[in-house]
Design a protein around this motif. Structure first.
Motif, short mmCIF file in Angstrom:
data_model
loop_
_atom_site.label_atom_id
_atom_site.label_comp_id
_atom_site.label_asym_id
_atom_site.label_seq_id
_atom_site.Cartn_x
_atom_site.Cartn_y
_atom_site.Cartn_z
N ALA A 157 -26.41 53.40 15.34
CA ALA A 157 -27.38 52.31 15.46
C ALA A 157 -27.29 51.38 14.27
O ALA A 157 -27.39 50.15 14.42
N SER A 158 -27.12 51.97 13.06
CA SER A 158 -27.10 51.14 11.86
C SER A 158 -26.41 51.88 10.73
O SER A 158 -26.19 53.10 10.80
N ALA A 159 -26.04 51.13 9.71
CA ALA A 159 -25.46 51.71 8.50
C ALA A 159 -25.95 50.91 7.31
O ALA A 159 -25.97 49.66 7.36
N VAL A 160 -26.34 51.60 6.25
CA VAL A 160 -26.90 50.94 5.07
C VAL A 160 -26.18 51.45 3.82
O VAL A 160 -26.05 52.67 3.61
N TRP A 161 -25.74 50.52 2.97
CA TRP A 161 -25.12 50.88 1.69
C TRP A 161 -26.22 51.02 0.65
O TRP A 161 -27.00 50.10 0.41
N ALA A 162 -26.28 52.18 0.04
CA ALA A 162 -27.29 52.40 -1.01
C ALA A 162 -26.83 53.53 -1.91
O ALA A 162 -26.29 54.54 -1.44
#
Length: 475
Positions: A96-101
């Motif tokens: 659904a989504s991917a977040v860089w953190a």
């Protein structure tokens, strides 16, 4: 983490395994692998690139049944190679989504599960999301409506009145395969495609046995096939004598296969050759000439409960409506929501058209490397060649990540590259008409402007200077 278990995802995983990385998982939203060859199973579906070239170079197949194999053989070949090499695929895992953190990617699956990865490799392709035109009344149709990429064996054909919208690569394979089974077929054409004869042939038992005994024969066949692709490549590149040769070949096919002057006029293209995909077929024009097939060139204005209505006021009744209308090729990575450094959304970065350095890396999205990304489609040869070049580059990138780097391409490097690519594309034949190669605003976001060899050369060695210093900023 790789997203997508088609040719691109399998090529990337294979390159990483060979480079010594074994913590690799492919996330696949479907229940099986295969990409477009899983999704497209309509009658007549086959490759339009010769099999010797439409293969992984390191896994040539001695057992193709013909030069242009049907989809089932290609699907079995891809799945068989993935199983043999032990590539891990997690099925029914839609991203659904991917977040860089904090120096890694948090990947959220539909359903809520969150996975962590040091490297994100989207390999979802350009032809994964079917496009259906927004026609008035489309929901009112009482029969069966289906896109060619959503085909099932239950689609009613035998004895039915069929309407096919579109005359692209899928339609020219489908229509000849169902003609004679359907009671009647009405084909709706917006623009006539350029077609040339398809030099297909069956590979007999002796040919296949020789390939198994002498593998060098397959390499020779691949080399010869590569040479043949240089002809349409030269035509697309603007070589006038070759362009004239291909146009003459197409003209001769129409003269030979279509005797009716009115129908021949309808199937004669009025756009430059190559601005849309050149189609290889021996059966399309004869199918259109059948008495139980009609070619309609009037604009569609609505879908009715019982069929299709055109601008001249004619209602065309049908029982089954088939959309051969292609894919949302310019909407890269949709509908996934990708968030990079500082909360930057990839959809915002790409709001005026997708772009990526070498088609592989986007500034502000560290350790994300694309397979079959923007401007890496080919107009005349096998896209698998490009996938392999990308996979080799990605293996180099992952080595650096494993050594502690965070790879974020410099904005000025990516901007200079994009400027070069768009400048070269601005004089290409692909600007001459609207197609799935271009956004609505006219930017060409799918195609590579040079030769396949040039792309392989430019991706052969990762240049550390193209990236921000170790870790960059905000990592």
């Amino acid at each position: 983490m790789i997203i997508g278990a088609g040719f691109g995802g399998i090529a990337a995983a294979d390159a990483l395994l060979k480079a010594g990385f074994d913590d690799i998982v492919i996330l696949e939203k479907a229940s099986s692998s295969g990409g477009v060859w899983r999704d497209n199973s309509y009658p007549g579906c086959a490759c339009d690139v010769p099999a010797p070239l439409y293969s992984l170079s390191f896994a040539l197949n001695p057992d193709w049944s013909r030069r242009y194999p049907p989809h089932g053989e290609i699907l079995a070949y891809l799945r068989g190679y993935a199983e043999k090499t032990g590539i891990r695929v997690r099925y029914d895992a839609e991203v659904a989504s991917a977040v860089w953190a904090d120096g890694s990617w948090g990947i959220s699956l539909v359903g809520g599960e969150i996975l962590q990865a040091d490297v994100l490799i989207p390999a979802v392709g350009q032809l994964s999301r079917p496009s259906i035109p927004a026609l008035p009344g489309i929901e009112s149709f009482n029969g069966v409506a289906v896109h060619t990429a959503h085909w099932t064996p239950e689609v009613p054909i035998d004895g039915k009145r069929i309407a096919v919208i579109g005359t692209g690569a899928s339609a020219i394979q489908l229509v000849p395969s169902i003609a004679g089974k359907a009671a009647h077929i009405t084909v709706f054409q917006r623009t006539a495609p350029w077609t040339v004869p398809k030099p297909d042939r069956r590979y007999g038992r002796l040919r296949r046995a020789a390939n198994r005994r002498i593998p060098a024969l397959m390499k020779l066949s691949r080399l010869a096939t590569w040479g043949l692709t240089l002809v349409p490549g030269a035509a697309l590149a603007g070589n006038r004598p070759v362009n004239a040769l291909v146009r003459g070949y197409s003209w001769a096919q129409r003269r030979w296969q279509v005797r009716d002057p009115e129908l021949r006029a309808k199937v004669t293209p009025d756009e430059p050759i190559g601005c849309k995909r050149l189609l290889f077929t021996n059966a399309w024009l004869p199918a259109l000439a059948r008495p139980d097939v009609a070619l309609v060139t009037e604009k569609i204005i609505a879908v009715t409960p019982d069929g299709v209505r055109t601008a001249d006021g004619t209602d065309h009744p049908c029982d089954t409506l088939i959309y051969g209308t292609g894919f949302a090729a310019t909407e890269f990575l949709a509908p996934m929501r990708i968030t990079g450094r500082d909360g930057t959304l990839l959809a915002d970065v790409w709001s005026e058209g997708a772009h990526a350095y070498l088609g592989l890396a986007v500034p502000g999205f560290p350790n994300m490397f694309l397979v079959y990304g923007p401007n890496t489609n080919t107009g005349n040869t096998s896209v698998i060649y490009f996938h392999e070049a990308q996979a080799r580059w990605i293996a180099q990138a992952v080595r650096r990540v494993a050594a502690g780097d965070i790879l974020d391409v410099r904005r000025e490097v990516a901007a200079a590259y994009d400027s070069e690519i768009q400048s070269r594309l601005s004089t290409s034949v692909w600007t001459a008409c609207q197609s799935w190669y271009r956004t609505a605003a006219g930017r060409i976001v799918t195609n590579w402007p040079g030769s396949a060899r040039e792309y392989a050369r430019r991706t052969a060695d990762l240049n550390p200077a193209d990236f921000l210093p170790r870790g960059g900023t905000g990592g």
